[in-house]
Design an enzyme around this catalytic site. Structure first.
Site, short mmCIF file in Angstrom:
data_model
loop_
_atom_site.label_atom_id
_atom_site.label_comp_id
_atom_site.label_asym_id
_atom_site.label_seq_id
_atom_site.Cartn_x
_atom_site.Cartn_y
_atom_site.Cartn_z
N ARG A 209 22.31 -26.77 -12.06
CA ARG A 209 20.96 -27.20 -11.69
C ARG A 209 20.25 -26.12 -10.88
O ARG A 209 19.06 -25.87 -11.05
CB ARG A 209 21.03 -28.52 -10.90
CG ARG A 209 21.42 -29.70 -11.77
CD ARG A 209 21.22 -31.02 -11.05
NE ARG A 209 22.22 -31.33 -10.07
CZ ARG A 209 23.31 -32.10 -10.30
NH1 ARG A 209 23.51 -32.60 -11.49
NH2 ARG A 209 24.16 -32.34 -9.33
N PHE A 224 18.39 -36.32 -21.37
CA PHE A 224 19.56 -37.00 -20.80
C PHE A 224 19.51 -36.81 -19.28
O PHE A 224 20.44 -36.28 -18.66
CB PHE A 224 20.89 -36.47 -21.36
CG PHE A 224 21.00 -36.50 -22.86
CD1 PHE A 224 21.36 -37.67 -23.52
CD2 PHE A 224 20.74 -35.36 -23.62
CE1 PHE A 224 21.47 -37.71 -24.91
CE2 PHE A 224 20.84 -35.39 -25.00
CZ PHE A 224 21.21 -36.56 -25.65
N ASP A 245 15.40 -40.26 -20.83
CA ASP A 245 16.68 -40.96 -20.81
C ASP A 245 16.49 -42.31 -21.49
O ASP A 245 15.38 -42.85 -21.52
CB ASP A 245 17.18 -41.16 -19.37
CG ASP A 245 18.70 -41.36 -19.31
OD1 ASP A 245 19.42 -40.41 -18.94
OD2 ASP A 245 19.17 -42.47 -19.65
N ALA A 273 17.17 -39.88 -27.08
CA ALA A 273 16.97 -38.43 -27.07
C ALA A 273 16.84 -37.85 -28.48
O ALA A 273 16.02 -36.96 -28.72
CB ALA A 273 18.11 -37.75 -26.34
N ASP A 293 21.66 -32.21 -21.25
CA ASP A 293 22.90 -32.52 -20.54
C ASP A 293 23.41 -33.89 -21.00
O ASP A 293 23.41 -34.86 -20.24
CB ASP A 293 22.65 -32.52 -19.03
CG ASP A 293 23.94 -32.70 -18.24
OD1 ASP A 293 25.02 -32.35 -18.75
OD2 ASP A 293 23.87 -33.21 -17.10
N CYS A 333 30.13 -32.01 -21.83
CA CYS A 333 31.21 -32.43 -20.94
C CYS A 333 32.32 -33.11 -21.73
O CYS A 333 33.13 -33.84 -21.18
CB CYS A 333 30.68 -33.35 -19.84
SG CYS A 333 29.89 -34.83 -20.46
N1 SAH Z 1 21.74 -34.66 -16.31
C1 SAH Z 1 22.25 -35.70 -15.46
C2 SAH Z 1 23.44 -36.38 -16.03
C3 SAH Z 1 23.27 -36.93 -17.42
S1 SAH Z 1 24.42 -38.15 -17.87
C4 SAH Z 1 22.55 -35.14 -14.07
O1 SAH Z 1 22.73 -33.93 -13.91
O2 SAH Z 1 22.59 -35.92 -13.12
C5 SAH Z 1 23.93 -38.62 -19.45
C6 SAH Z 1 22.71 -39.50 -19.52
O3 SAH Z 1 22.39 -39.64 -20.89
C7 SAH Z 1 22.86 -40.93 -18.98
O4 SAH Z 1 21.89 -41.16 -18.00
C8 SAH Z 1 22.59 -41.84 -20.19
O5 SAH Z 1 21.78 -42.98 -19.87
C9 SAH Z 1 21.82 -40.93 -21.10
N2 SAH Z 1 21.93 -41.20 -22.54
C10 SAH Z 1 23.03 -41.45 -23.27
N3 SAH Z 1 22.75 -41.53 -24.59
C11 SAH Z 1 21.41 -41.31 -24.70
C12 SAH Z 1 20.51 -41.22 -25.80
N4 SAH Z 1 20.94 -41.40 -27.07
N5 SAH Z 1 19.23 -40.96 -25.54
C13 SAH Z 1 18.78 -40.76 -24.29
N6 SAH Z 1 19.59 -40.83 -23.20
C14 SAH Z 1 20.90 -41.09 -23.41
#
Ligand code: SAH
Length: 390
Positions: A209, A224, A245, A273, A293, A333
């Site tokens: 970040r 995400f 998200d 997404a 992410d 991840c």
């Molecule tokens: N970037 C964040 C962590 C992301 S975790 C940080 O650094 O804090 C992954 C996220 O993806 C979660 O919040 C989940 O709600 C979202 N997510 C999962 N599948 C998704 C999709 N198909 N479309 C949009 N968001 C999604």
């Protein structure tokens, strides 16, 4: 430990330990200890002593080596082992942040144990029966070493079931607040230890970040986004940030976190997404900075091929959306997607995008999430910073 319980393991199991991996699977235990979960001595079939391990009678991972010596895992032992892990982070918890992972399981020689520190509170995960047997010593050591005001067990992970343990979230010491303010290199956000993802935040992406924050500009996209921790760093330099998200609750936290930082240039977007990126591509939209992410698409080896298609899809579209000179930070991840496969997936996406993508940095895990070379399971996070060269 002359009369301590003993396990005897096969030559294959012994070789695994000699190669630096702490796990012994059920199929490599030749003679099982007749004792409840806890510590046991381990020998090979010739009677040679190999070490001391945590014993999980119900698990497929029967033994987890904690020492090659013959040791009694008393209060002093736990304090020394956990103390070494805490010491490893000493330089991290200073002016830059008040939150970090204090114990990263096998990466710190503490198998199946996770501790995250959020300001004056700790969130722990005890993920094996052998470890759970030492709950009292562990909690005592944590309080003595950190002076924590409260400790919460996020023992709601499904791996506990495979250990024959119950699942749940329970306070171990004091009261841990519903939200805790995290300071992270000049931004602030609220972690949710009781019901947030992981133990309340994604501490493993802290340094990514910061990196993204230094190159952000123009119109930015955080896909995400969860509670917007990348978006907050992007928003310090970018004119406008869209945080995408699928979770309504996560986006409510994006709004809260933006307000906490006095930022008015973050727009939460509730969308899938995949759909969002496809639609933006159709519209011919352009972004100067993009973050991808996603959650782990590959939950196991069997789902890897499908996961790679998913990663390729979002990366290809993000590359197409970049303005000339734009930057993409993209991460995975999924433990099951190796670093070489991750880079190969990006190469394929770049080829299909028709863009000339320049690899500016490859990122891994920060110092508080140590990845041990001989224990592949300790490593899962990788990322790349890419620049559109045309
Ligand atoms: N970037 C964040 C962590 C992301 S975790 C940080 O650094 O804090 C992954 C996220 O993806 C979660 O919040 C989940 O709600 C979202 N997510 C999962 N599948 C998704 C999709 N198909 N479309 C949009 N968001 C999604």
């Amino acid at each position: 430990m002359p009369n301590a319980p003993q396990a005897v393991i096969s030559a294959r199991g012994a070789r695994r330990w000699q190669d630096g991996h702490p796990w012994i699977f059920k199929s490599d235990v030749v003679s099982r200890p007749e004792s409840p979960a806890g510590a046991v001595g381990v020998t090979d079939q010739a009677g040679r002593f190999l070490g001391t391990a945590l014993w999980s009678p119900a698990s497929e991972i029967s033994l987890r080596l904690v020492s090659r010596g013959e040791e009694s895992l008393d209060a002093a032992w736990w304090r020394a082992r956990i103390g070494a892990a805490v010491q490893r982070r000493a330089a991290l918890l200073d002016a830059d942040t008040n939150a970090c992972r204090l114990v990263h399981g096998e990466g710190d020689g503490l198998p199946s144990f996770v501790v995250d520190r959020y300001d004056r509170w700790l969130v722990v995960q005890l993920l094996s029966a052998g470890l759970e047997a030492y709950r009292r010593e562990i909690v005592e050591a944590l309080v003595a070493l950190t002076g924590a005001e409260g400790i919460l067990a996020r023992n709601d992970a499904s791996v506990r079931t495979r250990e024959g343990l119950s699942k749940g979230v329970e306070p171990l010491v004091g009261i841990v607040p519903e939200t805790i303010e995290v300071r992270e290199h000049g931004v602030r956000y609220l972690a949710a230890p009781h019901d947030g993802q992981k133990t309340g935040a994604f501490l493993d992406q802290r340094e990514a970040r910061v990196l993204v924050g230094t190159v952000a500009r123009g119109v930015a996209l955080d896909v995400f986004s969860y509670h917007g921790s990348f978006a907050l760093h992007l928003a310090r330099r970018a004119r406008r940030v869209r945080a995408v998200d699928a979770s309504t609750a996560a986006l409510a936290r994006v709004r809260e976190n933006a307000a906490l930082n006095g930022l008015t240039n973050i727009e939460p977007v509730e969308a899938d997404a995949f759909d969002f990126l496809r639609a933006e591509e159709k519209l011919g939209a352009r972004y100067d900075s993009i973050v991808l992410d996603p959650p782990a698409f590959a939950k196991n080896r069997a789902s890897l091929a499908g996961a790679i298609r998913g990663y390729r899809d979002i990366n290809l579209r993000a590359m197409k959306l970049l303005a000339p000179g734009g930057m993409l930070y993209t991460a995975s991840c999924s433990y099951h997607l190796s670093k070489p496969d991750f880079l190969e997936m990006l190469r394929e996406s770049a080829a299909a995008s028709g863009r000339r993508m320049i690899l500016r940095a490859v990122t891994g895990q920060p110092v508080d999430h140590p990845e041990v070379l001989t224990i592949p399971e300790t490593g899962y996070l990788k990322g790349a910073l890419l620049e559109a060269g045309d």
